[in-house]
Design a protein around this motif. Structure first.
Motif, PDB file in Angstrom:
ATOM      1  N   SER A  85       7.870   3.380  -5.125  1.00  0.00           N
ATOM      2  CA  SER A  85       6.582   4.083  -5.228  1.00  0.00           C
ATOM      3  C   SER A  85       5.444   3.093  -5.464  1.00  0.00           C
ATOM      4  O   SER A  85       4.368   3.227  -4.887  1.00  0.00           O
ATOM      5  CB  SER A  85       6.632   5.111  -6.365  1.00  0.00           C
ATOM      6  N   ALA A  86       5.703   2.103  -6.319  1.00  0.00           N
ATOM      7  CA  ALA A  86       4.688   1.075  -6.567  1.00  0.00           C
ATOM      8  C   ALA A  86       4.406   0.274  -5.300  1.00  0.00           C
ATOM      9  O   ALA A  86       3.247  -0.026  -4.978  1.00  0.00           O
ATOM     10  CB  ALA A  86       5.147   0.146  -7.695  1.00  0.00           C
ATOM     11  N   VAL A  87       5.457  -0.056  -4.549  1.00  0.00           N
ATOM     12  CA  VAL A  87       5.294  -0.773  -3.283  1.00  0.00           C
ATOM     13  C   VAL A  87       4.504   0.077  -2.294  1.00  0.00           C
ATOM     14  O   VAL A  87       3.634  -0.424  -1.571  1.00  0.00           O
ATOM     15  CB  VAL A  87       6.666  -1.153  -2.697  1.00  0.00           C
ATOM     16  N   THR A 133       3.532   7.360  -2.290  1.00  0.00           N
ATOM     17  CA  THR A 133       2.212   6.830  -2.630  1.00  0.00           C
ATOM     18  C   THR A 133       1.586   7.604  -3.786  1.00  0.00           C
ATOM     19  O   THR A 133       0.954   7.020  -4.660  1.00  0.00           O
ATOM     20  CB  THR A 133       1.280   6.875  -1.418  1.00  0.00           C
ATOM     21  N   ALA A 134       1.767   8.944  -3.789  1.00  0.00           N
ATOM     22  CA  ALA A 134       1.197   9.758  -4.866  1.00  0.00           C
ATOM     23  C   ALA A 134       1.831   9.407  -6.205  1.00  0.00           C
ATOM     24  O   ALA A 134       1.138   9.255  -7.226  1.00  0.00           O
ATOM     25  CB  ALA A 134       1.384  11.240  -4.565  1.00  0.00           C
ATOM     26  N   THR A 135       3.146   9.241  -6.211  1.00  0.00           N
ATOM     27  CA  THR A 135       3.848   8.888  -7.446  1.00  0.00           C
ATOM     28  C   THR A 135       3.464   7.480  -7.902  1.00  0.00           C
ATOM     29  O   THR A 135       3.267   7.228  -9.099  1.00  0.00           O
ATOM     30  CB  THR A 135       5.371   8.962  -7.241  1.00  0.00           C
ATOM     31  N   GLY A 136       3.363   6.557  -6.945  1.00  0.00           N
ATOM     32  CA  GLY A 136       2.959   5.206  -7.292  1.00  0.00           C
ATOM     33  C   GLY A 136       1.586   5.165  -7.920  1.00  0.00           C
ATOM     34  O   GLY A 136       1.365   4.450  -8.913  1.00  0.00           O
ATOM     35  N   TYR A 137       0.657   5.935  -7.364  1.00  0.00           N
ATOM     36  CA  TYR A 137      -0.708   5.947  -7.901  1.00  0.00           C
ATOM     37  C   TYR A 137      -0.734   6.575  -9.288  1.00  0.00           C
ATOM     38  O   TYR A 137      -1.409   6.067 -10.195  1.00  0.00           O
ATOM     39  CB  TYR A 137      -1.624   6.712  -6.955  1.00  0.00           C
TER      40      TYR A 137
END
Length: 268
Positions: free
Chosen positions: A163-165, A246-250
């Motif tokens: 997710s961070a990536v 992307t949502a989880t990473g953000y």
């Protein structure tokens, strides 16, 4: 001759500041991968911010290196080839402001503040390539970060790390797209500017300082903002990066979102 060669070596030696940023990115990424904390927000924050600054350094380096090969040998003495973010002519514009925009809005603000002595460079193609080199680096970074999703998805690593990536990849995609817009003040305009007439260039020149402001002003328009992010999401999905990543990473990156609630502890 020895002195000249020695000075040239110093001008092109990778800066300890840049190496330190790479080390922070690797260590924080490893911490997220290993799940060393029940709340990975801080490690994700360090990983994304350091990774983003590293990409900005590479963006600026690409401009400078291309200019060097185009004929501007002054970039070495200015420290641009050392990848040191503190050597750029406008550190606030190249590094600080982009990081602030990532923190506040989760959007990749185009960097760009190396001073190229254009008078040393001949040929319109060379000028265009110098301007294009920076955002092309962001595009390559985006492709590399999205590659694991395209060929393996979550199987490549733990969900928090992937997710961070994904979020870092999204920043690269937005930076590449925004920077390639043919708007005065952005690299996209620098690509087309050499092909414009002298009269047009003189007429457009006064608007260059306001180009980036105009772009972000447009993004505040709800309809434009919706279309923009729908396009970004479509690009990400084309490489196998689903919206969830992307949502989880953000959300994980925004470690401050729960501050002030429950003594600053995350709610899970």
């Amino acid at each position: 001759m020895t002195t000249t060669v020695s000075a040239r070596g110093r001008d092109r030696r990778i800066s300890p500041v840049f190496l330190g940023l790479v080390a922070i990115m690797l260590v924080s990424g490893w911490a997220v991968w290993q799940g060393l904390s029940n709340n990975p927000g801080f490690a994700v924050f360090l990983f994304v911010v350091s990774g983003w600054i590293v990409s900005l350094c590479l963006h600026e380096y690409a401009h400078a290196r291309t200019a060097l090969h185009g004929g501007d040998i002054s970039v070495g003495a200015k420290g641009y080839l050392t990848l040191n973010p503190l050597k750029y002519t406008h550190t606030a514009l190249s590094i600080v402001l982009p990081v602030v925009f990532v923190i506040l809005g989760g959007i990749g603000l185009p960097g760009g503040a190396v001073f190229i002595e254009r008078g040393r460079i001949t040929g319109r193609w060379r000028h265009s390539l110098i301007s294009a080199a920076g955002p092309l680096v962001n595009a390559v970074c985006a492709l590399l970060l999205m590659l694991p999703f395209a060929i393996g998805g979550q199987a490549w690593g733990p969900a928090p790390f992937m997710s961070a990536v994904a979020f870092l990849a999204e920043l690269q995609v937005t930076a590449a797209i925004l920077n390639f817009l043919p708007v005065p003040g952005l690299d996209g305009y620098g690509v087309v500017e050499p092909w414009l007439s002298y009269t047009v260039r003189r007429q457009v020149e006064p608007f260059a300082p306001f180009g980036l402001i105009a772009v972000f002003g447009c993004l505040w328009i709800p309809e434009v903002n919706t279309y923009f992010w729908e396009f970004i999401d479509a690009v990400m999905r084309a490489f196998g990066v689903q919206d969830w990543y992307t949502a989880t990473g953000y959300e994980t990156f925004r470690l401050w979102k729960d501050w002030g609630a429950g003594g600053g502890q995350g709610t899970g």
